[in-house]
Scaffold this active site. Structure first.
Site, PDB file in Angstrom:
ATOM      1  CG  ASN A 157       0.920  -0.839   4.813  1.00 48.42           C
ATOM      2  OD1 ASN A 157       1.246   0.066   5.571  1.00 48.42           O
ATOM      3  ND2 ASN A 157      -0.323  -1.246   4.697  1.00 48.42           N
ATOM      4  CB  CYS A 170      -0.913   0.000   1.226  1.00 50.89           C
ATOM      5  SG  CYS A 170      -2.131   1.335   1.202  1.00 50.89           S
ATOM      6  CG  HIS A 188       0.866   6.647   6.155  1.00 48.26           C
ATOM      7  ND1 HIS A 188       0.500   6.851   7.470  1.00 48.26           N
ATOM      8  CD2 HIS A 188      -0.137   5.908   5.600  1.00 48.26           C
ATOM      9  CE1 HIS A 188      -0.657   6.257   7.703  1.00 48.26           C
ATOM     10  NE2 HIS A 188      -1.068   5.687   6.583  1.00 48.26           N
ATOM     11  CB  ALA A 231      -4.061  13.246   8.866  1.00 46.43           C
ATOM     12  CD  GLU A 290      -7.735  14.999  -2.256  1.00 46.41           C
ATOM     13  OE1 GLU A 290      -8.694  14.761  -1.488  1.00 46.41           O
ATOM     14  OE2 GLU A 290      -6.646  15.465  -1.862  1.00 46.41           O
ATOM     15  CG  ASN A 332      -6.759   4.613   4.687  1.00 44.17           C
ATOM     16  OD1 ASN A 332      -6.773   3.591   3.998  1.00 44.17           O
ATOM     17  ND2 ASN A 332      -5.726   4.929   5.445  1.00 44.17           N
ATOM     18  CG  HIS A 333      -7.066   2.196  -0.009  1.00 48.46           C
ATOM     19  ND1 HIS A 333      -7.236   0.832  -0.096  1.00 48.46           N
ATOM     20  CD2 HIS A 333      -5.978   2.383   0.777  1.00 48.46           C
ATOM     21  CE1 HIS A 333      -6.281   0.223   0.586  1.00 48.46           C
ATOM     22  NE2 HIS A 333      -5.503   1.144   1.124  1.00 48.46           N
ATOM     23  CG  PHE A 334      -7.637   9.182  -1.246  1.00 49.66           C
ATOM     24  CD1 PHE A 334      -6.975  10.078  -2.080  1.00 49.66           C
ATOM     25  CD2 PHE A 334      -7.056   8.888  -0.017  1.00 49.66           C
ATOM     26  CE1 PHE A 334      -5.758  10.661  -1.709  1.00 49.66           C
ATOM     27  CE2 PHE A 334      -5.841   9.456   0.363  1.00 49.66           C
ATOM     28  CZ  PHE A 334      -5.198  10.348  -0.484  1.00 49.66           C
ATOM     29  CE  LYS A 370     -12.885   7.352   1.138  1.00 50.98           C
ATOM     30  NZ  LYS A 370     -11.412   7.185   1.188  1.00 50.98           N
TER      31      LYS A 370
END
Length: 361
Positions: free
Chosen positions: A228, A68, A282, A284, A127, A123-125, A360
């Protein structure tokens, strides 16, 4: 050498349960250093942490989403020419990013081929962003970035492939007890681990390719980093293994550190340091657990405002629960995380970006 180190100020939101998890991992055989970064928070193992080991590796520390990470692309679209409403309409009309058919250029021999080029949940996205401010002009120019163009940041991993590798290692090799370096079991895991790193990197590329086709744009990858992983490193003529769980590498050049969808993203140049196990935050980091987010925020947002950000960005997400679980309030303040890294002399800020469209699902 201090074995357990937490790099965070009193302003950082660090739960005691995360600290306890950090100490638990530090007690494992062969672990010589445990570092909690400013985004440290509890998970199955502590997230926002790096661990250094000798002679042993622990696959469960980095978890199931091997590989990841973040990929950062510069598009050929200048920000004043973005047809934002048109992009939003096209993205909202796409039920699943997998429906955007593209040429498959990655030779995937795994059973997870159908997931290649998909973002995933949590929390994958992906943007779209624009430069907000440049702090280090020289470094910015060295990266060949442009203040005028729109960027795409993709956060995704190995989409089930990494999980299959971890499950196999636990069932066949009892990997949760650790794998001794040089054994068949450790070699077998590390070989598949490297494949998952490569798979995840190509997954992020394919996600970008899907957006390029849908929106009719071009883009070039500028940065990529994995947060990761287990990485072998020579330190003072000694071979060690750095386990990063939600920790960006500090020894591979510039990296991107995003905040929540309502905050800025930072491009930084890390300063490699043994103190931080050659790692930095990595992102917040979560402040709230997923359970209860919707109940806590339902009265604050309407159906319309939950899909807007305070920085003027739009949010596209078809999962109503995920919209609340990933709300800015559920995350730590990225400015505090960055300030803690600066005060520890671990980074130099190159530039910040603000969200334009967050996708998302």
């Amino acid at each position: 050498m201090e074995k357990i180190k937490i790099i965070a100020s009193n302003k950082s939101w660090i739960e005691q349960s995360a600290v306890d998890q950090l100490k638990g991992i530090a007690s494992l055989k062969g672990i010589i250093k445990a570092v909690g970064l400013p985004d440290l928070h509890p998970g199955k193992t502590p997230v926002g942490a790096a661990f250094v080991s000798e002679e042993m590796i622990y696959p469960h520390i980095i978890g199931n989403d091997i590989g990841c990470g973040m990929s950062f692309f510069m598009t050929d679209v200048k920000k004043h020419k973005v047809k934002k409403d048109k992009w939003i309409k096209k993205l909202e009309a796409t039920l699943n990013i997998k429906d955007i058919l593209i040429e498959d250029t990655f030779d995937d021999t795994t059973s997870f081929k159908e997931k290649m080029g998909t973002i995933g949940g949590g929390n994958h996205f992906a943007e779209f962003q624009e430069i907000e401010k440049v702090f280090h002009e020289e470094a910015f120019e060295r990266l060949e970035l442009s203040k005028k163009h729109i960027y795409l940041l993709v956060h995704s991993g190995s989409r089930g492939y990494g999980e299959s590798i971890l499950d196999e290692a636990i069932k066949k090799y009892h990997a949760q007890k650790g794998l001794k370096i040089g054994t068949f079991e450790a070699d077998a895991y590390l070989k598949k681990h490297e494949r998952a790193i490569y798979w995840a990197e190509n997954n992020r590329k394919m996600i970008a390719n899907r957006f390029m086709k849908l929106l009719g744009i071009e883009m070039t990858r500028v940065l990529d980093s994995t947060h990761n992983s287990i990485v072998r490193k020579a330190i003072k003529n000694k071979e060690v293994y750095i386990h990063r769980k939600g920790a960006a590498p500090a020894d591979v050049g510039a990296v991107v550190i995003p905040g929540s969808r309502g905050d800025l993203t930072y491009i930084v140049m890390p300063k490699p340091s043994e103190v931080s196990a050659y790692s930095i935050a990595h992102g917040a980091g979560r402040k709230w657990s997923r359970g209860g987010c919707k109940e806590r925020l339902m009265n604050k947002y309407t159906k319309k405002t939950i899909k807007q950000t305070q920085l003027g960005g739009a949010v596209i997400c078809k999962d109503k629960s995920l919209l609340f679980e990933e709300a800015p309030e559920a995350y730590k303040n990225i400015e505090t995380v960055i300030k803690d890294l600066l005060e520890a002399d671990l980074i130099e800020v190159i530039a910040t970006l603000k969200p334009v469209i967050t996708y998302k699902g």
